[in-house]
Structures are given as structure tokens and as C-alpha cells.
Design a protein around this motif. Sequence first.
Motif, mmCIF file in Angstrom:
data_model
loop_
_atom_site.group_PDB
_atom_site.id
_atom_site.type_symbol
_atom_site.label_atom_id
_atom_site.label_comp_id
_atom_site.label_asym_id
_atom_site.label_seq_id
_atom_site.Cartn_x
_atom_site.Cartn_y
_atom_site.Cartn_z
ATOM 1 N N ASP A 340 -22.251 109.432 -16.531
ATOM 2 C CA ASP A 340 -22.590 109.937 -15.536
ATOM 3 C C ASP A 340 -23.255 108.356 -14.741
ATOM 4 O O ASP A 340 -24.257 109.412 -12.997
ATOM 5 C CB ASP A 340 -24.082 111.167 -15.874
ATOM 6 N N VAL A 341 -23.008 107.765 -15.230
ATOM 7 C CA VAL A 341 -23.532 106.481 -14.262
ATOM 8 C C VAL A 341 -21.913 105.565 -13.774
ATOM 9 O O VAL A 341 -21.617 105.347 -14.461
ATOM 10 C CB VAL A 341 -24.507 106.275 -14.473
ATOM 11 N N SER A 342 -22.004 105.368 -12.424
ATOM 12 C CA SER A 342 -20.646 104.736 -12.107
ATOM 13 C C SER A 342 -20.922 102.969 -11.328
ATOM 14 O O SER A 342 -22.068 103.133 -11.402
ATOM 15 C CB SER A 342 -19.281 105.601 -11.488
ATOM 16 N N PHE A 343 -19.896 102.391 -11.951
ATOM 17 C CA PHE A 343 -20.321 100.625 -11.585
ATOM 18 C C PHE A 343 -18.767 100.812 -10.192
ATOM 19 O O PHE A 343 -17.955 100.705 -11.115
ATOM 20 C CB PHE A 343 -20.188 99.874 -13.350
ATOM 21 N N LEU A 344 -18.824 99.754 -9.623
ATOM 22 C CA LEU A 344 -18.171 99.309 -9.216
ATOM 23 C C LEU A 344 -17.079 98.453 -10.108
ATOM 24 O O LEU A 344 -17.237 97.404 -10.547
ATOM 25 C CB LEU A 344 -18.192 98.776 -7.928
ATOM 26 N N ASP A 345 -15.945 98.626 -10.289
ATOM 27 C CA ASP A 345 -14.991 98.276 -11.219
ATOM 28 C C ASP A 345 -14.341 97.552 -10.627
ATOM 29 O O ASP A 345 -13.649 96.519 -11.183
ATOM 30 C CB ASP A 345 -13.717 99.055 -12.311
ATOM 31 N N ARG A 346 -13.768 97.388 -9.196
ATOM 32 C CA ARG A 346 -12.632 96.375 -8.512
ATOM 33 C C ARG A 346 -13.014 96.840 -6.969
ATOM 34 O O ARG A 346 -12.952 97.344 -6.895
ATOM 35 C CB ARG A 346 -11.082 96.273 -9.249
ATOM 36 N N VAL A 347 -12.535 95.825 -6.148
ATOM 37 C CA VAL A 347 -12.660 95.412 -5.084
ATOM 38 C C VAL A 347 -11.358 95.530 -4.781
ATOM 39 O O VAL A 347 -10.544 94.142 -4.944
ATOM 40 C CB VAL A 347 -13.689 94.912 -4.360
ATOM 41 N N ILE A 348 -10.663 96.013 -3.402
ATOM 42 C CA ILE A 348 -9.108 95.963 -3.538
ATOM 43 C C ILE A 348 -9.743 95.616 -1.748
ATOM 44 O O ILE A 348 -10.360 96.620 -0.705
ATOM 45 C CB ILE A 348 -8.415 97.453 -3.032
ATOM 46 N N ILE A 358 -4.901 92.860 -2.353
ATOM 47 C CA ILE A 358 -5.758 91.796 -2.653
ATOM 48 C C ILE A 358 -6.363 92.528 -3.267
ATOM 49 O O ILE A 358 -7.371 92.687 -3.109
ATOM 50 C CB ILE A 358 -6.129 90.435 -2.078
ATOM 51 N N SER A 359 -6.423 92.610 -4.789
ATOM 52 C CA SER A 359 -7.760 93.614 -6.396
ATOM 53 C C SER A 359 -8.390 92.270 -6.504
ATOM 54 O O SER A 359 -7.422 91.614 -7.526
ATOM 55 C CB SER A 359 -6.731 94.471 -6.700
ATOM 56 N N LEU A 360 -9.548 91.895 -6.663
ATOM 57 C CA LEU A 360 -10.687 91.199 -7.379
ATOM 58 C C LEU A 360 -10.931 92.698 -8.166
ATOM 59 O O LEU A 360 -11.527 93.603 -8.233
ATOM 60 C CB LEU A 360 -11.347 90.801 -6.341
ATOM 61 N N GLU A 361 -10.923 91.436 -9.954
ATOM 62 C CA GLU A 361 -11.112 92.634 -11.016
ATOM 63 C C GLU A 361 -11.697 92.334 -11.737
ATOM 64 O O GLU A 361 -12.818 91.346 -11.546
ATOM 65 C CB GLU A 361 -9.714 93.258 -11.481
ATOM 66 N N VAL A 366 -7.497 88.556 -10.329
ATOM 67 C CA VAL A 366 -7.171 88.581 -8.954
ATOM 68 C C VAL A 366 -5.480 89.209 -8.745
ATOM 69 O O VAL A 366 -5.258 88.454 -9.444
ATOM 70 C CB VAL A 366 -7.109 87.473 -8.018
ATOM 71 N N GLN A 367 -5.471 89.967 -8.330
ATOM 72 C CA GLN A 367 -3.899 90.416 -8.515
ATOM 73 C C GLN A 367 -3.594 90.833 -7.054
ATOM 74 O O GLN A 367 -4.172 91.095 -6.343
ATOM 75 C CB GLN A 367 -3.525 92.078 -8.780
ATOM 76 N N LEU A 368 -2.332 90.479 -6.712
ATOM 77 C CA LEU A 368 -1.685 90.437 -5.013
ATOM 78 C C LEU A 368 -0.199 90.905 -5.590
ATOM 79 O O LEU A 368 0.372 91.089 -5.616
ATOM 80 C CB LEU A 368 -1.179 89.090 -4.583
ATOM 81 N N ASN A 369 -0.356 92.849 -4.914
ATOM 82 C CA ASN A 369 0.639 93.808 -5.129
ATOM 83 C C ASN A 369 0.611 93.817 -6.589
ATOM 84 O O ASN A 369 1.907 93.978 -6.934
ATOM 85 C CB ASN A 369 1.645 93.632 -4.197
ATOM 86 N N LEU A 375 -6.158 81.474 -9.347
ATOM 87 C CA LEU A 375 -7.586 80.614 -9.100
ATOM 88 C C LEU A 375 -8.092 79.747 -9.377
ATOM 89 O O LEU A 375 -8.649 79.968 -10.379
ATOM 90 C CB LEU A 375 -8.106 82.192 -8.083
ATOM 91 N N ASN A 376 -8.744 78.974 -8.426
ATOM 92 C CA ASN A 376 -10.068 77.471 -8.825
ATOM 93 C C ASN A 376 -10.739 77.848 -7.687
ATOM 94 O O ASN A 376 -11.049 78.258 -7.212
ATOM 95 C CB ASN A 376 -9.345 76.640 -9.319
ATOM 96 N N THR A 377 -11.693 76.895 -7.790
ATOM 97 C CA THR A 377 -12.733 76.107 -6.893
ATOM 98 C C THR A 377 -12.491 76.050 -5.551
ATOM 99 O O THR A 377 -12.966 76.168 -3.876
ATOM 100 C CB THR A 377 -13.430 75.681 -7.300
ATOM 101 N N THR A 378 -11.080 75.613 -5.457
ATOM 102 C CA THR A 378 -9.626 75.175 -4.182
ATOM 103 C C THR A 378 -9.203 76.163 -3.497
ATOM 104 O O THR A 378 -9.127 77.214 -3.717
ATOM 105 C CB THR A 378 -9.170 73.859 -4.637
#
Length: 863
Positions: A340-348, A358-361, A366-369, A375-378
Amino acid sequence: MTISKHTERDPNRELCLPHRDEVDTLIQELKHPVKLFFRRKAASLPNKLLQKTGSMFRFILNLAALSMLAGTGATRQTFTSSGEMDITSCPITYYGQTYGKVYVAFNASRFSVCFNGEYKPGIKNDCIVMSGGTADRGNLAILTKEIPTGSGVHKLLPNLKSSGKCVNIIPLKDSQQSEIEQVELGNFGTQAILAIKTYSGYTHVDVEADAQVNGLTVSKQTFQTAETNKGVITDVSGCRLSGAVYKTNTTVRDPNICSTVTCDVNGVAHAVSDCGPMEQCEGMGSCVLSAMCTVIGPTVIDFVGRTHTVPDRCGYTLMRPSTIPGFQVLGVFRERRRKDVSFLDRVIVQLDREGVQISLEQGGRVQLNGKVLMLNTTTQVVQGVELSKDKTGVTAKISASNYTISVLFDGSITMIHMTGPNGAPVHGLCGNSSRTVPSEEKVSEHSETGCEVQYDDAADSTINCNATTEWCNLLKKAPFTACNKHIDPEPFITACTQTLCKYPAVDGLKCQFLEAYARACRHRTDVTVEGWRSKTSCCKADFCQDRFCSAHEFCGEKDNGGETRCLCRAIFASKYKSTSTFGEPTVCRQKAASVTLANCLLEDKGIDYSVLHLNDQACTGEMDNLTHMVTFSFNSTNPCGTVVMVNNSQVIYKNTIMTRNSSMFGLINRHSPVHIDFSCFYSQPDVKSLGIKLKHSSVFQQITSGEWSYNLTMKAYTSPDHMHAIQSSSDIQLDEKIWVELKTDGLDEKMVVVVIDSCWATDQPSPSGRLRYDLIIKGCPNPADQTVKVEGNGLGTSNYFSFNTFQFSGKTGDVYLHCRVELCVRQGNTCVPRCSQADRRRRSTVSKFEDENPAFISLAWTY
């Protein structure tokens, strides 16, 4: 520097009260025109006041003489060249800051009174620097005297709203003891006043007074000696806000912070911003769009500070700006430990052109389609979106149509920051619409079937909502107060209490609400909340970074030690726990069978899938790296020890999932034995899991050793804070960490301490049983067992050690824990065993009292 104190009392001399025939003269003097003491600083500082009056010694007190009685005696502190003066009995509030000390100093014909240390040019300090003439010494006398409202002082300074309490009087003299100058600081509650008077020994033609706040001049004035010989007085009360100073009882518009600032009589500044809730001041009265939306747990704190609670596990539009066509940010919510409590699992991050998503998980993936990006700090630019990853999470940033939108997601907290021109309507849960309702922003494309079903789990009895509320309200205390005037903490407190009063404070969740507020402050206002992690013991900033769980799992804490693993989501686990199974039913094919188990369910019971096998030990389970499901199978080509039986003309293929042979573990093991029979016709797996029960909740012994007589108690706990004692009825799992306390009563801790020399386990009540496993050797943990930790050994009359529970391989029944305890005469830290980190063994013998009767104590558990 010389400072001395003495007390004296002479009302007529010290207070220099005017005689009755001087009162009329004073009344006339109070009618003289008021002069400016400090020049106005920009628009924020109104005119300050001075007054010429007759020749008087205690200037402030004399102005109040009409209604004044004799004051109390003065405590005098003398100084030469410089000195630190204690004024705690008459503290001064200087421009909104209250001080109980002043630092006085002479330097090149200058005299300075500072509040944060001795005056040094260019150093941030609150000071009054003035001409000192030839003076090089002085003293400070504190006179306590009530100066009621309506006195001459109040008539001269109408902004004074409180009565006077006391006066700090600082007469200055030269080396010949000639009177040169006198400085007075008066305490009027939250306000303060300054008076300066010069004498015949002051030979300069003028007096310069420079009032500084944080090392910067806020007002400066030069007076002719003819004026200061009669005395000048001014109000040094004010407020401070965002680095600016304001006079008491004034209201000004400050374009630097785009606000109208009111400084009340108590020295508290109140600012009313000209900028809207989605705007930020750029200075010069200019407001620009700078909106922040924060998502944490089931709560969305939108751009205007409202909170919205997501009630289910569906996909929602977080923001859709009208100024960037085709661009929107979506959020998909999932449950974790409770249904009964939800959390944000991914941001699109979705761009309509060519259907770019672009899915931030979780874990920073991170996934593109559907294709994983490395990814890194660059910063990498992908489809016009700037992507980067560091230990704080993944950031996606897009700039278009003069607007910039950045999205930061760390697996738990999402921050969406939008900057650009004013007046842009934004839709979605983060938007500024007055009629935002979560259900209206649901996105079917990213909502699984049944996601809208809402649950009502039983309340968690371990949650103390009062303690939770107190924790969440830390956001209104230091060091978070540095941000309170920039970002309202109330929406974050609401999100914190609503979640933590219902959901357990695990998986770093408590600290995440504090971190969300600190991040919002840093990203939107560039204000850093200093030291909040150490003050709240929130030290781990990259929780679950780079740990990837399957769709039916989430990353959480493994145990009290804070290690992480993939745990089953509540809805997924419920369908198996209700039938006491670990996975899916057996799948039968011709002369073959397979069974698939959920690794997260196995780990919930402390079962390591890698130690499981079929009847043939070479046949082990295979884990799917994507789903984390473990499959055991056999067929006619590889029977894996399958037993073939015929029953009523039916052929039954049967095998068993079991724990590896005990002889392969060595002397001990920490894995529960598993025995799961499965076949094509088997309805339910049968799990035989082994638990532990202590035979006694604690063990008590009376010990006599030479001149020492004491009681020794051994007791076990399930938590490192030693708050939850294990009872004889408690169920403990194999490989569960327990803490054992060895406590004495009757010893003088100042003279003698207790040292655990050794602890070991046997399979018999006798300490010299045939099977023996060492936990502590010569006061140090067994280097072969990394679960053993020893605390406080040789430091006092009680100490602790911890280890993970076990059984002897191939044995059932009782395990007996024995400890040998010695006394040691306290001589510094010589009683503490020295254990190197390399081999965790004691490297040298401690100098100790020869214990005539070392204590032995035993505790047993059974399986």
C-alpha cells in the motif's frame, strides 16, 4: 594585556546623576535639534540619531535621569593596549546578533570595540572603530539600571521600544591617566544604543565612528570635537538578512533580493518576495523562472510547493511544459516492502520526435529505447539530451526554447529543475495547474494491468509515529535552517511523516527525506546545508548504486549491517508466501521436469542457491541474470539422480533439491538445510528449514577470585543496541547475527576491568567437548571467521561480542557456547588486547592482575 576586576559602589559618583536644579536644563537640552550620527547605507539604512547635551559623565544614564533610581554596583575590568571583556551580565545586541563579550584594542590612534575577536582590517567581524586620540588604556564598568520607556533616551531615539536594562561604560585614558574619551553601550533588550563623549584630553579636531558588520562598513560619520564634547548618541539596532543589514522598525524594498524587508523591533527580519513560487531573484529586482519539483516515496512536491500522493503503482506524467512541444517527463511507481506504499521506480524522459524514450532506472542504469547506455561523469549528448552519471545519481538535461530542464534520479529521489523566462504553464503532477489531480495524469502506456488496485496492509506495530514526526521536524532545525528562508520545509516534512508513519524506516529511507531537502536547496538556491550528514548520522550517499534488480525485486538493506541485496516486492512475494513456496509449480515434459525458484524468496530465508543441488551433486541451479529466478531441471539425457517409479501404470520422475553435503562445509556451516521434493505430480514443495532456540534467556554465575567477589551474567540480543534480548521462546535463523553481553556486578570499574580471554563452542555441555569451534582466541576474534566482532574488551566491567549463528556440520541437537573471563587491574589501557587488522590476533601480552580464579560461563542453543 592586563585585565582585572573589582566591585565598587558610589551612586552619586558612578552614575553622575544630575542634581534637581540640573533637571530643567536637561529638559531643554532634549529639545535641541536631532543630528545624524551615521550616514544611510543605500536604501536599507535609515538615518541614525545623535544629540548634543550638557557635560555629563554617564551620558546614557544621565539622559534617562528623570525617571531613574540609583543603579547597582559596577564590576570593573581594566585593560591596557587590548583586552577581552566579559559583558554577559549586560549583553549587547548589535544589528540583530547578541554578544556576551567585547574585544577592545588601541591601534594607531584608533580605538575598536569588536564582538567576534580583536579588530583586524579585512577580517570579517562586527566592530565599531572610532578615533581614540592619545588613549592607550581603559576599563569597563557594567552598571545595571532600569531605563523605562519614555525616558530622555527614548525621546531622542523613537525607535527604541523596550526599556533599558544596563549600560557598559568604557572610559579611556592616556599613559598620564588623563581622561580622553568615553564609549557607552546600552542594553535595551533586543535593541542597543551607542554613546560617545570626549574630554579635554582629546586633542584631535574631530571624531570618526565606523560601524562595521561582517567586516564591511554599514555606516560612517565624522564629528567635530565641539559636538562630541557634549556627547552623541545613536541606535545600533538592526536586522540581518541574506548578507544585508536593516535598521530596526523599518520597511524597505531591497532590489538585490527582490523583496520588501521589514525589520521589526526585536531584530527579526521578514521578507516578502516580489517573485512567485516558481521564480527566483536575479538581482536588480528581476525575477526569473526557477522551479523545483521533488519526488520521494509516494509524494510529489510540485513547482509551487503543494504535495500530491500517488495512491497506486501506475505511470504518471510528472511534467509537460507547454513551451517545449513533444517533451515530457514521466514517472512509473512500484511497491516495495508494503503493497500500500509506492515508490518512484523509474523516470522516463520522452521526446516525441522519432519516439525517443530515455529511461532512468534503479541502480543508475539508463536505457535509450530499450538499449542500455554506458555513462560516467563525462557528459554525453544523446538525441539532444545531455546525460551524465556520478555517485549522486543520473542527470538528464535538455535546453530548448530558452528553457533548461534538468532531471536528477538516484533510484529513490527525483529532482526536476526548470529555468527560463516567466509565465510558462506546466502540466503534470509537478505543474502549476490549480486543478492537478493524480488520476488525470495517469499514462496508460506505462501502467501495467491492475496497477490501479489499491491495498490496505496491516499497520506496522514497530513504527513510532511520534518519533518519526520528531525526526522529520529536523528540517526546521540547524543546520537545515540555513535553507528554511529559501525553501519551505513543510512540504518535505509532510512527505516524510506521511510515509514513515506507515512504512518502516529502512533502506536508508529516513535520511533520504533530509537529503531531498538539502539537494533542493543546493540546486535551486546554491545554498549548501553544511554538516547535516554528520549531525544526523546519515553518511551513505550512494545507496544501491550499480546494483541491478529484476522487475519483481528492489534494492534494500540485507540486515542491520546495512549491506544491500535484491529483495522481493510485496505483491510478488505474497502469492508465494501464502502457499509457503519458493517459486513456480513444477513444469513437466516427457521424461523431464524443472522447477523455478525466486532467489529473493530463498534469500529471505537465508538460503544461498549456490549450495543447493539435485540428487546428483553435479546438478545445480542456474540463475537467470535478468529475472534472478533459479531453475533446477533433469531429463532422460541428464537424469541428475532422478528416481523413476511406477504407480498404477503411471511413471513418476522424482528428484530432490537439497543442501550440499555437510562434509563440504568444514566444521561449521551457516546455511539452513533444505529438502524440496519435486516431480511432475508433486503439488507443493516441502521445505524443511532449521531454526534456533536458546535454552535460557540468560545465564548468571557468582564468582570469587582472591579479593574480588562478583556476579557474571551472559545474555544474547538480536540488535547491536542491545535493546532486544533473545528469550528462550525466540526463533533465531541460521546465519543470523546475534550480540552476546558479558556483564559483571560488584566490581569497581576504576580499579579492575574484565577481559574476555576466549570463547568457543562445543557440541557437548563440557567446555572440553570433542568438537570445538573457536570464536575468540586470546582476546581477539578468530581470524578465520569474519562474522566475529569484539567490543569494549578490557575497557570496563562489561563487554560484548557478536557472531553469526551456526550448527556443527552433520550434527543436530545442542550447541554450547563457553567463555573464559579474566580480571585485569586497570593501568591505563594495558588491559586491552592488541589485535592487528591483518591477522586479527593478539600481538602482545597485556600486563594484568593474575586472576586466581578465571570465570567460565556457558550458554546453549538447540535446533
